[in-house]
Each structure stands twice: as structure tokens, then as C-alpha cells.
Design a protein around this motif. Sequence first.
Motif, short mmCIF file in Angstrom:
data_model
loop_
_atom_site.label_atom_id
_atom_site.label_comp_id
_atom_site.label_asym_id
_atom_site.label_seq_id
_atom_site.Cartn_x
_atom_site.Cartn_y
_atom_site.Cartn_z
N GLU A 33 58.90 -0.79 -30.97
CA GLU A 33 59.62 -1.21 -32.18
C GLU A 33 58.83 -0.84 -33.43
O GLU A 33 59.39 -0.41 -34.44
CB GLU A 33 59.88 -2.72 -32.14
CG GLU A 33 61.04 -3.11 -31.25
CD GLU A 33 61.01 -4.59 -30.92
OE1 GLU A 33 60.38 -5.36 -31.69
OE2 GLU A 33 61.60 -4.98 -29.90
N VAL A 34 57.53 -1.03 -33.33
CA VAL A 34 56.67 -0.64 -34.47
C VAL A 34 56.78 0.85 -34.73
O VAL A 34 56.88 1.29 -35.88
CB VAL A 34 55.21 -1.05 -34.18
CG1 VAL A 34 54.27 -0.41 -35.19
CG2 VAL A 34 55.06 -2.54 -34.21
N ALA A 35 56.82 1.62 -33.64
CA ALA A 35 56.95 3.08 -33.78
C ALA A 35 58.29 3.45 -34.41
O ALA A 35 58.37 4.38 -35.22
CB ALA A 35 56.79 3.74 -32.42
N ILE B 235 58.69 5.73 -37.84
CA ILE B 235 59.40 7.00 -37.96
C ILE B 235 60.50 6.92 -38.99
O ILE B 235 60.83 7.91 -39.66
CB ILE B 235 59.92 7.46 -36.56
CG1 ILE B 235 60.12 8.98 -36.59
CG2 ILE B 235 61.18 6.74 -36.15
CD1 ILE B 235 60.29 9.61 -35.25
N ALA B 236 61.07 5.73 -39.14
CA ALA B 236 62.08 5.57 -40.18
C ALA B 236 61.46 5.65 -41.57
O ALA B 236 62.13 6.02 -42.53
CB ALA B 236 62.78 4.22 -40.00
N ASP C 33 54.63 17.59 -35.87
CA ASP C 33 53.70 17.01 -34.89
C ASP C 33 53.79 15.49 -34.87
O ASP C 33 53.87 14.87 -33.80
CB ASP C 33 52.27 17.43 -35.23
CG ASP C 33 52.06 18.92 -35.03
OD1 ASP C 33 51.17 19.48 -35.68
OD2 ASP C 33 52.79 19.52 -34.21
N GLU C 34 53.77 14.93 -36.06
CA GLU C 34 53.79 13.46 -36.15
C GLU C 34 55.05 12.91 -35.49
O GLU C 34 55.00 11.94 -34.73
CB GLU C 34 53.78 13.05 -37.62
CG GLU C 34 52.60 12.24 -38.05
CD GLU C 34 52.69 11.89 -39.52
OE1 GLU C 34 52.28 12.71 -40.34
OE2 GLU C 34 53.21 10.80 -39.80
N ARG C 35 56.16 13.52 -35.83
CA ARG C 35 57.44 13.04 -35.30
C ARG C 35 57.44 13.13 -33.79
O ARG C 35 57.91 12.22 -33.09
CB ARG C 35 58.59 13.85 -35.87
CG ARG C 35 58.92 13.55 -37.29
CD ARG C 35 60.23 14.18 -37.68
NE ARG C 35 61.33 13.22 -37.55
CZ ARG C 35 61.80 12.46 -38.54
NH1 ARG C 35 61.26 12.52 -39.73
NH2 ARG C 35 62.79 11.63 -38.33
N LEU C 36 56.93 14.22 -33.26
CA LEU C 36 56.88 14.40 -31.81
C LEU C 36 56.09 13.28 -31.15
O LEU C 36 56.51 12.69 -30.14
CB LEU C 36 56.26 15.77 -31.49
CG LEU C 36 56.01 16.05 -30.03
CD1 LEU C 36 57.30 16.42 -29.34
CD2 LEU C 36 55.00 17.17 -29.85
N ARG C 37 54.93 12.97 -31.72
CA ARG C 37 54.05 11.97 -31.11
C ARG C 37 54.66 10.57 -31.19
O ARG C 37 54.61 9.81 -30.22
CB ARG C 37 52.69 12.01 -31.79
CG ARG C 37 51.90 13.23 -31.40
CD ARG C 37 50.84 13.59 -32.42
NE ARG C 37 50.27 14.90 -32.14
CZ ARG C 37 49.51 15.57 -32.97
NH1 ARG C 37 49.22 15.08 -34.15
NH2 ARG C 37 49.04 16.75 -32.63
N ILE C 38 55.25 10.25 -32.33
CA ILE C 38 55.83 8.91 -32.46
C ILE C 38 57.03 8.77 -31.53
O ILE C 38 57.25 7.72 -30.91
CB ILE C 38 56.21 8.62 -33.92
CG1 ILE C 38 54.93 8.60 -34.78
CG2 ILE C 38 56.94 7.30 -34.04
CD1 ILE C 38 55.20 8.53 -36.27
#
Lengths: 284, 112
Positions: free
Chosen positions: B54-56, B60-61, B34-39
Motif C-alpha cells: 500500500e505504501v508503494a 507511485i501515485a 527504473d523507479e517505476r519498474l522497481r516500485i
Amino acid sequence: MLSKDKDKSAASKDSAREGAAKRQEDGAETPKQQLLDIIGTMKVEVSYKKKLQQLKASESKKQAMKKLEGLDSEGSVPQGITEDTQRGKPLNPELVKAASAVASSLPCNKKQTESELLAQLRRHEETTDKQKNGGTINIRVRSLKVGKRLNIFTKASTEPEHALKTVSSPTIWDLEFAKEVAAVTAQPPRNGFEEMIQWTKEGILWEFPIDNEVGMEDDAEFHEHIFLEKHLEGFPREGPIRHFMELVICGLSKNPYLSVKQKVEHIEWFQKYFEEKKELLQEI
Amino acid sequence: VLPSPCPRQVRSYYVDWRMLRDVKRRKMAYEHADERLRINAIRKNSILPKELQEVADKEIAALPRDSCPVRIRNRCVLTSRPRGVKRRWRVSRIVFRHFADHAQMSGVQRAM
């Protein structure tokens, strides 16, 4: 009792006394006879009376007085009798005193009346003893809580409570035992049908006819899925974020795989994320 | 208690460590999906400002490496072979041929 009375009346010595005694005895006999009759009928009521006894133990003296008055008046005999029986065993000295007082109050034949009254009391006490030893046969149980507890029965009411407690909270050991029993008694499947039944119970095999919505229990109406704008209240009205969130909502409304709860969580995550990044956004 | 007659092999371990690691990756990917999808939704759009994107990217990294689904490998379920696995049956080609020849694959027959 009647014969005894007659004997005692016959044993009186003075003629004047006899006459007076007869008169008094006649007058006193009627209450005594009535006493006897009522004692005979009173055997049933004894248990109830005992309870009243205990309750009115403090009032026994008043009752003694009442008895005296009752015997004097010769009219209130039943009251006297009830009070007499109420006193029963534990109040013997008082009764003796009352009897002596009664005898003294009655003119002449003090000893005779005293002895007669005591005899009557003894008889009554015998009957009450028999009743007590025979067990409390509460034929007329009007109310269980009238009077003091007699402490005859032990508390048997705790057993059903214990039973209820053990049933309501099955311990881990009970569960383990039940599982063990089930495991031991479970026979291997004899044929393919039983095997399929076992698999269905375990969840390996689906239930037929196939229900596409097994596990998905979405009780929400369609409008809750589609009209999600009310969840957008925490966002600014204009700007790129609002634009972005409207797109998100458009996508969610077209999604048939998520439940309403999941969609709401999705939107809330974004709200939290943008609030954390507020400082950064204000720099821009 | 008599042992119940079981016609199949009972496997209580994973075939090898690579299979175990693949299992861990799958679990992690499920947790962070879920988190990955949203970011990624924030990253991959042209509306939001680039600084935010860029912050996102950095966020995710920063997530654990095993949480991305790209690292999952569809290995054979029985032999843990990484290559030659048919997706429908989740088994490698060798195992598939073995079962098909013993008529244990439902609806599978030799080319007629």
C-alpha cells in the motif's frame, strides 16, 4: 719577448749587477720563457680559465702568494702560469702588487723584473681581451655549471616551454577556429559513397559488418552476471524480504540486456528502499 | 559560404504543440522508468506484506503524471496525426501512401 729580455739584460749597468742579473735573469728567464710558451698554448684554455677565475675570485690572494712562491722556487712555473692567467683582467692591482713583490723578493734588478713581469701581464691581458671580445669559444666545456654565470647569453630556454604550454592546453578559440576551418573546407559529397561515409562519421549509418554489441562494453565475466548472492549481504537472512530479493536475483541473472553495474544498482536501490521502510516493517 | 544543396525539407520545429507535449512525456517516462519498474515489482507480488504494498501504491501515485509510459501516443512523425499510424514506419497512412507512390519507401510496392 726574448729580444726585449735581452735588451733589458743588456741595458743593465753594473757588471756585478749584470752578473747577478744575468744569473737571476737566466733563472728568471726560463720561467718567463716557459710562461710565454705556455701563454701561446694557453689561448685555447682561456675561456675555461675565466670561469675558474670567477669561481676562485676569493682565492686570488692565495693564488698571488702561490705565484710568488712559485716564481721564487722556479720549479713550480706551470702552477704560477695557471694562476697568473686565472687572475686575468679584474685583478690587475693585485697582480701589479704581486709583480712588485716578486721583483722585490728577487735580489737586485728589481725594476727590470718588475717591468718584465708587467709587460708579460699586459700581453696576457691583451690576449685575454681579444679572447673576450671575439666571443667565448668554449672549446673545452667540461661542465656548464663550473663557476659563476657570465651573463653573456639571454635566457633562450623559455621559448620551448611556451610552445609546449600552448600545445598542451588548446583554448576554446583554437577549437572554434579548427571547427570553422573544417566547416569551410568540407565539400558537399560528390557521390553516394561520400555521402555514406559522411553519414557513418555522423553516426546515422551503422558500420558494416554489423556489430550487435556496439556501445555495449561489458567487460565482466559470466559468473558476475549469474552469481549475485554476494550482493545480498545487507538483507536479513529469513523473512519475506529475503524471499523477494532471491526472486529478484533469479530474474536478474537471466537478464542479458543489463550490465553488471546496472544489476548492482538495482539491488542497491532495493536495499535503500527497505532501510527507509524499516520502522514500518517492525510494526508489522 | 554557399548554402549546401539539400534535397529534403529541413524541419527545425516540431509540427505542433501536441507533438511537443508527447516528446516531453517520452523524456520523462525514460527518466522514471527504473523507479517505476522497481516500485511496481514491490506492488505486484504476493510475498511482501500488504502494508508495504500500500505504501508503494502511494509512492507511485506521487510520481509526476507524465512519467508513466501509458500517456505516450505514437503520433505520425511528419504530420503529428494521432490515428492511422503504422508502427513500422512511424508515419500516418496518408504520408505513407504519398511516399510509397513516389517510390520513396524502400521495399514497398502496390499489391500485385
